[in-house]
Design a protein around this motif. Structure first.
Motif, PDB file in Angstrom:
ATOM      1  N   ALA A 167       0.839  -1.208   0.000  1.00 41.08           N
ATOM      2  CA  ALA A 167       0.000   0.000   0.000  1.00 41.08           C
ATOM      3  C   ALA A 167       0.872   1.256   0.000  1.00 41.08           C
ATOM      4  O   ALA A 167       0.557   2.236  -0.673  1.00 41.08           O
ATOM      5  CB  ALA A 167      -0.932  -0.005   1.216  1.00 41.08           C
ATOM      6  N   ALA A 168       1.980   1.205   0.754  1.00 43.72           N
ATOM      7  CA  ALA A 168       2.880   2.365   0.821  1.00 43.72           C
ATOM      8  C   ALA A 168       3.544   2.610  -0.529  1.00 43.72           C
ATOM      9  O   ALA A 168       3.713   3.766  -0.948  1.00 43.72           O
ATOM     10  CB  ALA A 168       3.947   2.143   1.902  1.00 43.72           C
ATOM     11  N   ILE A 188       2.314   1.898  -3.504  1.00 43.95           N
ATOM     12  CA  ILE A 188       1.298   2.481  -4.397  1.00 43.95           C
ATOM     13  C   ILE A 188       1.090   3.958  -4.069  1.00 43.95           C
ATOM     14  O   ILE A 188       1.017   4.819  -4.959  1.00 43.95           O
ATOM     15  CB  ILE A 188      -0.033   1.703  -4.295  1.00 43.95           C
ATOM     16  CG1 ILE A 188       0.146   0.292  -4.852  1.00 43.95           C
ATOM     17  CG2 ILE A 188      -1.152   2.425  -5.042  1.00 43.95           C
ATOM     18  CD1 ILE A 188      -0.997  -0.652  -4.541  1.00 43.95           C
ATOM     19  N   THR A 189       1.018   4.255  -2.765  1.00 40.89           N
ATOM     20  CA  THR A 189       0.798   5.647  -2.334  1.00 40.89           C
ATOM     21  C   THR A 189       1.973   6.533  -2.740  1.00 40.89           C
ATOM     22  O   THR A 189       1.778   7.635  -3.263  1.00 40.89           O
ATOM     23  CB  THR A 189       0.595   5.710  -0.809  1.00 40.89           C
ATOM     24  OG1 THR A 189      -0.410   4.769  -0.435  1.00 40.89           O
ATOM     25  CG2 THR A 189       0.153   7.088  -0.358  1.00 40.89           C
ATOM     26  N   LEU A 190       3.178   6.041  -2.518  1.00 38.59           N
ATOM     27  CA  LEU A 190       4.369   6.817  -2.891  1.00 38.59           C
ATOM     28  C   LEU A 190       4.444   6.993  -4.409  1.00 38.59           C
ATOM     29  O   LEU A 190       4.843   8.050  -4.897  1.00 38.59           O
ATOM     30  CB  LEU A 190       5.637   6.119  -2.394  1.00 38.59           C
ATOM     31  CG  LEU A 190       6.039   6.409  -0.954  1.00 38.59           C
ATOM     32  CD1 LEU A 190       7.168   5.504  -0.527  1.00 38.59           C
ATOM     33  CD2 LEU A 190       6.438   7.871  -0.785  1.00 38.59           C
ATOM     34  N   THR A 231       1.931   7.201  -6.441  1.00 37.39           N
ATOM     35  CA  THR A 231       0.953   8.241  -6.796  1.00 37.39           C
ATOM     36  C   THR A 231       1.512   9.620  -6.494  1.00 37.39           C
ATOM     37  O   THR A 231       1.362  10.560  -7.284  1.00 37.39           O
ATOM     38  CB  THR A 231      -0.360   8.027  -6.018  1.00 37.39           C
ATOM     39  OG1 THR A 231      -0.823   6.704  -6.233  1.00 37.39           O
ATOM     40  CG2 THR A 231      -1.434   9.015  -6.434  1.00 37.39           C
TER      41      THR A 231
END
Lengths: 76, 208
Positions: free
Chosen positions: A21-22, A24-26, A28
């Motif tokens: 998840a981290a 993917i967030t980074l 983005t």
């Protein structure tokens, strides 16, 4: 008795979910964030804190005897 | 990444005027709440260290606390970062030729809308509420002649100044694009005339 290694494996599974998840967030943030030092700084702080927590937890886990069993009766 | 010196679909002689985000104060209450959540494991540890130190010497409790607490902290930290991301990636760009509205919805949703300044008909700044007035932030609504009826700049700093600047820029751009402006107004007028004709026709048919 349940060995500590099971607790550690459970932690690894959750930490892997967090890592995905981290990532993917980074991704983005890097893709759509404004091209300036603030974007890199904020992402760096997030990564640094996350890696610090993971490293500290791993160092604690390696200090344990993972083959030892968890004795839940001592908690109550 | 979004490079302000190389905006997508760049227009010749276009210059950046404003790069706007919501006022940071809008994040304050939510961030304070999440920070309390993130520091919860440390607060619990401090409490136990002070009032029940014996429980910390129990290896089983230690293992559950460290593994469970670290996972709790990591996910709370991730949610805090995603909350910040939602604020950070929403922006409004005003140039000498257009207005660009960039809206991030979660991690996988992004809407980019663009509006040429000569299409702007009206700009309204609204500042409502105690904190909005104290910290001078609010909404700017831009009314257009196009398909998209209005843009809203939400909770931006100095909305009155931004509204005034957008209005001035739109007047300058309208002078440069007089033909397109006349065509836009003519099209709007034609649509209104057609609608009125239909209403009159229905009134005559119904005999009202």
């Amino acid at each position: 008795m349940i060995p500590y290694s099971w607790l550690f494996i459970g932690w690894i599974i959750f930490a892997s979910i967090f890592a995905l998840a981290a990532l993917i967030t980074l991704g983005t943030m890097m893709r759509y964030g404004k091209s300036c030092s603030a974007t890199y700084l904020i992402s760096g702080v997030f990564l640094l804190v996350s890696l610090s927590v993971i490293t500290l937890t791993l160092s604690y886990a390696f200090s344990l005897d993972l083959s030892q069993g968890i004795d839940l009766s001592t908690l109550f | 990444m979004l490079d302000l010196h190389h905006l997508p679909n760049a227009i010749p002689d276009e210059k950046l005027v404003y790069f706007l985000r919501r006022h940071p104060i809008t994040l304050f209450s939510v961030i304070v709440g999440y920070l309390m959540l993130v520091t919860a494991p440390f607060l619990i540890f401090s409490y136990l260290e002070g009032f029940q130190p014996d429980i910390l010497l129990n290896q089983t409790f230690q293992a559950f606390f460290v593994f469970g607490g670290s996972i709790f902290f990591l996910f709370a930290w991730l949610f805090l970062f995603q909350l910040f991301l939602d604020y950070y990636l929403d922006s409004w760009i005003v140039t000498t030729k257009r207005v660009i509205n960039i809206e991030q919805t979660g991690l996988f949703g992004r809407t980019v809308s663009e509006l040429r300044l000569y299409r702007i008909q009206d700009v309204t700044a609204t500042v409502n509420g105690f904190t909005n007035t104290m910290f001078n932030y609010g909404d700017v609504q831009v009314q257009t002649a196009g398909e998209v009826e209005h843009f809203v700049f939400e909770q931006i700093p100095q909305p009155n100044k931004v509204a005034k600047t957008v209005l001035e820029l739109s007047e300058i751009d309208r002078r440069e694009h007089l033909d397109e402006t006349v065509e836009d107004f003519a099209m709007a007028d034609k649509r209104r005339t057609t609608k009125l004709a239909k209403i009159h026709q229905s009134i005559e048919e119904d005999g009202v």
